[in-house]
Design a protein around this motif. Structure first.
Motif, short mmCIF file in Angstrom:
data_model
loop_
_atom_site.label_atom_id
_atom_site.label_comp_id
_atom_site.label_asym_id
_atom_site.label_seq_id
_atom_site.Cartn_x
_atom_site.Cartn_y
_atom_site.Cartn_z
N GLN A 54 0.84 -1.20 0.00
CA GLN A 54 0.00 0.00 0.00
C GLN A 54 0.87 1.25 0.00
O GLN A 54 0.40 2.34 0.30
N ASP A 55 2.16 1.05 -0.32
CA ASP A 55 3.10 2.17 -0.39
C ASP A 55 3.03 2.76 -1.81
O ASP A 55 3.45 2.12 -2.78
N LYS A 56 2.50 3.98 -1.87
CA LYS A 56 2.23 4.63 -3.16
C LYS A 56 3.47 4.72 -4.04
O LYS A 56 3.44 4.40 -5.24
N GLU A 57 4.58 5.10 -3.39
CA GLU A 57 5.82 5.31 -4.14
C GLU A 57 6.35 4.00 -4.72
O GLU A 57 6.74 3.93 -5.89
N VAL A 58 6.33 2.96 -3.89
CA VAL A 58 6.84 1.65 -4.34
C VAL A 58 5.95 1.12 -5.47
O VAL A 58 6.45 0.66 -6.51
N ASN A 96 2.16 3.69 -16.13
CA ASN A 96 2.21 2.84 -14.93
C ASN A 96 1.31 1.62 -15.17
O ASN A 96 0.09 1.75 -15.26
N ALA A 97 1.93 0.46 -15.27
CA ALA A 97 1.17 -0.78 -15.57
C ALA A 97 0.25 -1.17 -14.42
O ALA A 97 -0.55 -2.10 -14.57
N PHE A 98 0.37 -0.47 -13.27
CA PHE A 98 -0.54 -0.73 -12.13
C PHE A 98 -1.60 0.35 -12.01
O PHE A 98 -2.36 0.39 -11.03
N TYR A 99 -1.64 1.26 -12.97
CA TYR A 99 -2.72 2.24 -13.10
C TYR A 99 -2.98 3.05 -11.82
O TYR A 99 -4.13 3.40 -11.52
N ASP A 100 -1.91 3.30 -11.05
CA ASP A 100 -2.05 4.08 -9.79
C ASP A 100 -3.05 3.45 -8.81
O ASP A 100 -3.66 4.17 -8.00
N ALA A 101 -3.20 2.15 -8.85
CA ALA A 101 -4.07 1.47 -7.88
C ALA A 101 -3.49 1.66 -6.48
O ALA A 101 -2.28 1.55 -6.29
N PRO A 102 -4.34 1.93 -5.47
CA PRO A 102 -3.80 2.14 -4.12
C PRO A 102 -3.27 0.85 -3.46
O PRO A 102 -2.48 0.92 -2.54
N ILE A 103 -3.72 -0.31 -3.95
CA ILE A 103 -3.21 -1.58 -3.41
C ILE A 103 -2.76 -2.47 -4.56
O ILE A 103 -3.53 -2.72 -5.50
N VAL A 104 -1.53 -2.92 -4.46
CA VAL A 104 -1.00 -3.89 -5.44
C VAL A 104 -0.57 -5.13 -4.66
O VAL A 104 0.31 -5.05 -3.79
N ILE A 105 -1.23 -6.24 -4.95
CA ILE A 105 -0.87 -7.50 -4.27
C ILE A 105 -0.08 -8.34 -5.26
O ILE A 105 -0.61 -8.75 -6.30
N THR A 106 1.19 -8.55 -4.96
CA THR A 106 1.98 -9.45 -5.81
C THR A 106 1.86 -10.85 -5.23
O THR A 106 2.06 -11.06 -4.04
N MET A 107 1.51 -11.78 -6.10
CA MET A 107 1.35 -13.16 -5.66
C MET A 107 2.56 -13.98 -6.11
O MET A 107 2.84 -14.10 -7.30
N GLY A 144 3.89 -11.26 -13.50
CA GLY A 144 4.27 -10.45 -12.35
C GLY A 144 5.75 -10.14 -12.22
O GLY A 144 6.13 -9.09 -11.71
N TRP A 145 6.58 -11.04 -12.70
CA TRP A 145 8.02 -10.89 -12.52
C TRP A 145 8.60 -9.67 -13.23
O TRP A 145 9.63 -9.14 -12.82
N THR A 146 7.94 -9.19 -14.27
CA THR A 146 8.51 -8.06 -15.04
C THR A 146 8.58 -6.78 -14.20
O THR A 146 9.34 -5.87 -14.51
N ALA A 147 7.81 -6.71 -13.11
CA ALA A 147 7.84 -5.52 -12.25
C ALA A 147 9.12 -5.46 -11.42
O ALA A 147 9.46 -4.41 -10.87
N PHE A 148 9.83 -6.58 -11.34
CA PHE A 148 11.01 -6.63 -10.47
C PHE A 148 12.30 -6.74 -11.28
O PHE A 148 13.36 -7.01 -10.71
N ALA A 149 12.15 -6.51 -12.59
CA ALA A 149 13.28 -6.77 -13.49
C ALA A 149 14.26 -5.60 -13.58
O ALA A 149 14.67 -5.20 -14.67
N ILE A 156 13.52 -4.49 -3.60
CA ILE A 156 12.20 -4.67 -2.96
C ILE A 156 12.00 -6.14 -2.57
O ILE A 156 11.53 -6.45 -1.48
N LEU A 157 12.40 -7.05 -3.45
CA LEU A 157 12.25 -8.48 -3.15
C LEU A 157 13.01 -8.84 -1.87
O LEU A 157 12.53 -9.59 -1.03
N LYS A 158 14.20 -8.23 -1.74
CA LYS A 158 15.00 -8.48 -0.52
C LYS A 158 14.30 -7.89 0.70
O LYS A 158 14.18 -8.52 1.74
N LYS A 159 13.83 -6.64 0.53
CA LYS A 159 13.16 -5.95 1.64
C LYS A 159 11.92 -6.72 2.10
O LYS A 159 11.64 -6.81 3.29
N TRP A 160 11.19 -7.27 1.15
CA TRP A 160 9.97 -8.02 1.48
C TRP A 160 10.29 -9.43 2.00
O TRP A 160 9.40 -10.17 2.39
#
Ligand code: FMN
Length: 197
Positions: A54-58, A96-107, A144-149, A156-160
């Motif tokens: 729910q972090d807007k910047e991330v 922005n491929a997430f369309y400024d959604a306030p919640i992005v759940i990566t599965m 989903g993986w293309t967001a972390f490429a 972020i993957l490490k932080k999470w």
């Protein structure tokens, strides 16, 4: 057409890509997550990890990385995803491929498991239907993986603290649909897709 509440929700659900900026209510988010957690999973292994950001910047940074790493053909007048809720394929101005959604759940799910994609997809559908029933908009985002490429995504993957051997199968976007938008219409269904014997 039907009085059945599940069927009504299925028929009403549409991909929403234009969101209000505000967060959804915590109890609604919790119910949507529970719908995902209680989805079927291959062999009952419950391997899917739901990383709720729910972090807007991330979310904005990852969405832009994803857009930059997406290869696709833009829509044409006759072939498009949605006129009412345009996707990145429909509108080149969407960066922005997430369309400024306030919640992005990566599965995330195990890389070396045959049914990782299916496990995420069935959980996502449960969550989209629950979201719809609560008046929350949702959109399934593939690859989903293309967001972390890039290095930011890797950080972020490490932080999470995503376990080794897991990969980002998909994202699920959540947020309230914009008040000024009409609810989108389903495209007409293609015929002859049901074969009965
Ligand atoms: C496997 C899968 C991947 C999808 N990937 C994206 C995506 O990357 N970006 C997007 O905006 N929509 C994506 N969608 C949403 C579809 O575009 C949407 O479901 C479709 O256009 C039908 O519209 P409806 O969901 O409103 O019925 C995806 C849907 C599925 C099932």
């Amino acid at each position: 057409m039907t009085e059945n509440e599940v069927m009504k929700t299925i028929m009403y659900r549409r991909a929403i890509r234009r969101f209000e900026g505000k967060q959804i209510a915590e109890d609604e988010l919790e119910q949507i997550l529970q719908a995902g957690v209680y989805a079927p999973s291959a062999g009952g292994r419950q391997g899917v990890i739901f990383a709720v950001c729910q972090d807007k910047e991330v979310n904005e940074k990852l969405g832009k990385i994803k857009r930059a790493n997406s290869n696709f053909r833009m829509s044409t007048a006759t072939s498009y995803v949605s006129k009412e809720q345009p996707s990145i394929v429909d509108d080149p101005k969407l960066i922005n491929a997430f369309y400024d959604a306030p919640i992005v759940i990566t599965m995330f799910a195990p890389r070396n498991f045959l049914f990782s994609v299916e496990d995420c997809a069935v959980a996502a559908e449960n969550m989209m239907l629950m979201a719809t029933s609560l008046g929350v908009g949702s959109c399934y985002i593939g690859q989903g993986w293309t967001a972390f490429a890039d290095p930011f995504g890797q950080e972020i993957l490490k932080k999470w603290d995503i376990p080794n051997g897991y990969y980002a199968v998909m994202q699920l976007l959540l947020g309230y649909p914009r008040k000024e938008d009409k609810h989108p219409m389903a495209k007409p269904r293609k015929e002859k897709r049901i074969l009965r014997f």
